[in-house]
Design a protein around this motif. Structure first.
Motif, PDB file in Angstrom:
ATOM      1  N   VAL A 182       0.884  -1.169   0.000  1.00  0.00           N
ATOM      2  CA  VAL A 182       0.000   0.000   0.000  1.00  0.00           C
ATOM      3  C   VAL A 182       0.921   1.218   0.000  1.00  0.00           C
ATOM      4  CG1 VAL A 182      -1.775   1.284   1.218  1.00  0.00           C
ATOM      5  CG2 VAL A 182      -1.808  -1.221   1.246  1.00  0.00           C
ATOM      6  N   ALA A 183       0.730   2.143  -0.945  1.00  0.00           N
ATOM      7  CA  ALA A 183       1.619   3.300  -1.052  1.00  0.00           C
ATOM      8  C   ALA A 183       0.825   4.563  -1.340  1.00  0.00           C
ATOM      9  CB  ALA A 183       2.659   3.073  -2.151  1.00  0.00           C
ATOM     10  N   SER A 184       1.445   5.691  -1.073  1.00  0.00           N
ATOM     11  CA  SER A 184       0.777   6.985  -1.267  1.00  0.00           C
ATOM     12  C   SER A 184       0.706   7.387  -2.733  1.00  0.00           C
ATOM     13  CB  SER A 184       1.488   8.077  -0.464  1.00  0.00           C
ATOM     14  OG  SER A 184       2.850   8.183  -0.864  1.00  0.00           O
ATOM     15  N   ASP A 185       1.513   6.751  -3.600  1.00  0.00           N
ATOM     16  CA  ASP A 185       1.518   7.052  -5.027  1.00  0.00           C
ATOM     17  C   ASP A 185       2.201   5.891  -5.737  1.00  0.00           C
ATOM     18  OD1 ASP A 185       1.322   8.288  -7.491  1.00  0.00           O
ATOM     19  OD2 ASP A 185       2.740   9.908  -7.057  1.00  0.00           O
ATOM     20  N   TYR A 186       1.795   5.604  -6.966  1.00  0.00           N
ATOM     21  CA  TYR A 186       2.467   4.602  -7.774  1.00  0.00           C
ATOM     22  C   TYR A 186       3.348   5.334  -8.769  1.00  0.00           C
ATOM     23  CZ  TYR A 186       2.997   1.060 -11.513  1.00  0.00           C
ATOM     24  OH  TYR A 186       3.483   0.213 -12.488  1.00  0.00           O
ATOM     25  N   ARG A 187       4.647   5.301  -8.513  1.00  0.00           N
ATOM     26  CA  ARG A 187       5.607   5.945  -9.399  1.00  0.00           C
ATOM     27  C   ARG A 187       6.320   4.886 -10.235  1.00  0.00           C
ATOM     28  NH1 ARG A 187       6.979  11.616  -9.434  1.00  0.00           N
ATOM     29  NH2 ARG A 187       5.260  12.584  -8.325  1.00  0.00           N
ATOM     30  N   PHE A 188       6.096   4.894 -11.542  1.00  0.00           N
ATOM     31  CA  PHE A 188       6.770   3.986 -12.461  1.00  0.00           C
ATOM     32  C   PHE A 188       7.834   4.769 -13.211  1.00  0.00           C
ATOM     33  CE2 PHE A 188       6.983   2.310 -16.878  1.00  0.00           C
ATOM     34  CZ  PHE A 188       7.579   1.079 -16.586  1.00  0.00           C
ATOM     35  N   ARG A 189       9.084   4.429 -12.950  1.00  0.00           N
ATOM     36  CA  ARG A 189      10.202   5.159 -13.548  1.00  0.00           C
ATOM     37  C   ARG A 189      10.077   6.660 -13.300  1.00  0.00           C
ATOM     38  NH1 ARG A 189      10.501   1.469 -19.146  1.00  0.00           N
ATOM     39  NH2 ARG A 189      11.024  -0.457 -18.029  1.00  0.00           N
ATOM     40  N   GLY A 190       9.623   6.969 -12.099  1.00  0.00           N
ATOM     41  CA  GLY A 190       9.514   8.353 -11.663  1.00  0.00           C
ATOM     42  C   GLY A 190       8.219   9.051 -12.000  1.00  0.00           C
ATOM     43  N   ILE A 191       7.397   8.459 -12.873  1.00  0.00           N
ATOM     44  CA  ILE A 191       6.156   9.086 -13.334  1.00  0.00           C
ATOM     45  C   ILE A 191       4.958   8.493 -12.588  1.00  0.00           C
ATOM     46  CG2 ILE A 191       4.634   9.464 -15.308  1.00  0.00           C
ATOM     47  CD1 ILE A 191       7.239  10.988 -15.537  1.00  0.00           C
ATOM     48  N   GLN A 227      -1.105  -2.644  -4.367  1.00  0.00           N
ATOM     49  CA  GLN A 227      -0.395  -3.464  -5.339  1.00  0.00           C
ATOM     50  C   GLN A 227      -0.118  -4.843  -4.757  1.00  0.00           C
ATOM     51  OE1 GLN A 227       3.039  -0.939  -5.597  1.00  0.00           O
ATOM     52  NE2 GLN A 227       2.119   0.414  -7.125  1.00  0.00           N
ATOM     53  N   GLY A 228      -0.016  -5.821  -5.631  1.00  0.00           N
ATOM     54  CA  GLY A 228       0.296  -7.155  -5.141  1.00  0.00           C
ATOM     55  C   GLY A 228       0.580  -8.116  -6.271  1.00  0.00           C
ATOM     56  N   GLY A 229       1.237  -9.200  -5.938  1.00  0.00           N
ATOM     57  CA  GLY A 229       1.550 -10.194  -6.960  1.00  0.00           C
ATOM     58  C   GLY A 229       2.104 -11.452  -6.350  1.00  0.00           C
ATOM     59  N   PHE A 230       2.566 -12.356  -7.213  1.00  0.00           N
ATOM     60  CA  PHE A 230       3.157 -13.605  -6.745  1.00  0.00           C
ATOM     61  C   PHE A 230       4.275 -14.013  -7.690  1.00  0.00           C
ATOM     62  CE2 PHE A 230      -0.188 -14.766  -9.707  1.00  0.00           C
ATOM     63  CZ  PHE A 230       0.404 -15.752 -10.486  1.00  0.00           C
ATOM     64  N   ASN A 282       0.362  -6.659  -9.960  1.00  0.00           N
ATOM     65  CA  ASN A 282      -0.813  -5.872 -10.332  1.00  0.00           C
ATOM     66  C   ASN A 282      -0.904  -4.599  -9.505  1.00  0.00           C
ATOM     67  OD1 ASN A 282      -2.201  -8.323 -11.842  1.00  0.00           O
ATOM     68  ND2 ASN A 282      -1.582  -9.058  -9.824  1.00  0.00           N
ATOM     69  N   SER A 283      -1.499  -3.559 -10.118  1.00  0.00           N
ATOM     70  CA  SER A 283      -1.674  -2.288  -9.420  1.00  0.00           C
ATOM     71  C   SER A 283      -2.849  -1.533 -10.027  1.00  0.00           C
ATOM     72  CB  SER A 283      -0.410  -1.435  -9.532  1.00  0.00           C
ATOM     73  OG  SER A 283      -0.596  -0.155  -8.928  1.00  0.00           O
ATOM     74  N   ASN A 284      -3.508  -0.744  -9.204  1.00  0.00           N
ATOM     75  CA  ASN A 284      -4.484   0.193  -9.753  1.00  0.00           C
ATOM     76  C   ASN A 284      -3.737   1.313 -10.463  1.00  0.00           C
ATOM     77  OD1 ASN A 284      -3.818   0.969  -6.853  1.00  0.00           O
ATOM     78  ND2 ASN A 284      -4.866   2.850  -7.530  1.00  0.00           N
ATOM     79  N   VAL A 285      -4.328   1.877 -11.498  1.00  0.00           N
ATOM     80  CA  VAL A 285      -3.771   3.038 -12.213  1.00  0.00           C
ATOM     81  C   VAL A 285      -4.891   4.042 -12.423  1.00  0.00           C
ATOM     82  CG1 VAL A 285      -1.909   1.775 -13.360  1.00  0.00           C
ATOM     83  CG2 VAL A 285      -4.148   1.928 -14.463  1.00  0.00           C
TER      84      VAL A 285
END
Length: 264
Positions: A37-46, A56-59, A73-76
């Protein structure tokens, strides 16, 4: 009495041998899961969530031979990925090995899937595929990713609507790449300093190329790992922004990101 002792010793030896064989067999296959659980999803800084929180979560499955597969997986944001399920699903697989002592290498494939999401005003999907090559030595790691599809749907058809500000038509964007450098130091018991620098190169669309950085600290409390990081980029504000109603956000703006994660 001696016969009884001998029989017990033989049985114990068989039991020990069986347990060792079972442990060896079990060690060939490793299954792990993760949740964040995070305050923001930053992918490569964006930011991928319009600056909003993410779950987010996965296996992962790994074989002792070095082969592995996994899903994450993550919400966007529906603003950034319209007409879809506001969901990112990553599928990957690869092979890890140790060419020399203390040095690990990794080669793999990663597919980013955004269910039903399409670039605004077009029928083009955001789905993206990359191959990657990575290596690590003690506290340092490096990874190079190479796009074998258009960069998240960017091409002649979508360039006028991509990145939320019209881009000049310049062709496809296959061959875009990302260089990822990381250093992680244990600065106290169960406490790690995390440093990152990266560069995204978008082929034929230099306006979208940028560098990003992160500096953070994470601590394992047992029940979960808590992290705090400063994340930022030099991404062009004219392109890397999104508008939702009257609110506009610069997606690469420097910000603080808090996270709580657990691997099990």
């Amino acid at each position: 009495m001696k016969k009884l002792v001998l029989a017990v010793a033989v049985l114990a030896a068989f039991a020990s041998s069986a347990s060792a064989q079972q442990a060896a067999a079990a060690s060939d296959h490793t299954f792990t899961g993760n949740l964040t659980v995070a305050s923001d999803y930053r992918f490569r800084g964006i930011s991928q969530t319009f600056g909003q929180p993410t779950v987010q979560g996965g296996f992962d499955y790994a074989h002792s031979s070095g082969f592995y597969v996994g899903n994450w997986n993550s919400n966007v944001s529906g603003v950034q990925y319209p007409a879809g399920g506001s969901l990112e699903m990553d599928f990957y697989g690869g092979y890890k090995f140790e060419p020399v002592k203390d040095v690990s290498a990794d080669v793999g494939f990663l597919y980013y899937y955004y269910p039903d999401a399409k670039v605004a005003g077009t029928g083009e999907k955001f789905d993206n595929a990359e191959i990657y090559f990575a290596g690590s030595y003690k506290w340092f790691s490096a990874k190079y990713s190479y796009g074998i599809t258009d960069y998240f749907g960017l091409n002649n058809t979508t360039s006028g609507a991509y990145a939320f500000t019209a881009l000049p038509t310049s062709g496809d964007s296959k061959g875009s790449s990302y260089l990822d450098l990381n250093a992680n130091f244990e600065i106290a018991d169960k406490t790690v300093l995390n440093l990152h620098a990266g560069h995204q190169s978008v082929k034929h669309y230099g306006e979208l190329s940028y560098s990003d950085y992160k500096a953070g600290v994470s601590r394992d409390f047992g029940f979960a790992t808590v992290g705090f990081a400063i994340v930022g980029t030099n991404a062009d504000k004219a392109y890397w922004k999104a508008t939702n109603g009257s609110k506009t956000r610069e997606l690469g703006k420097t910000t603080a990101v808090f996270s709580v994660s657990k691997t099990f």
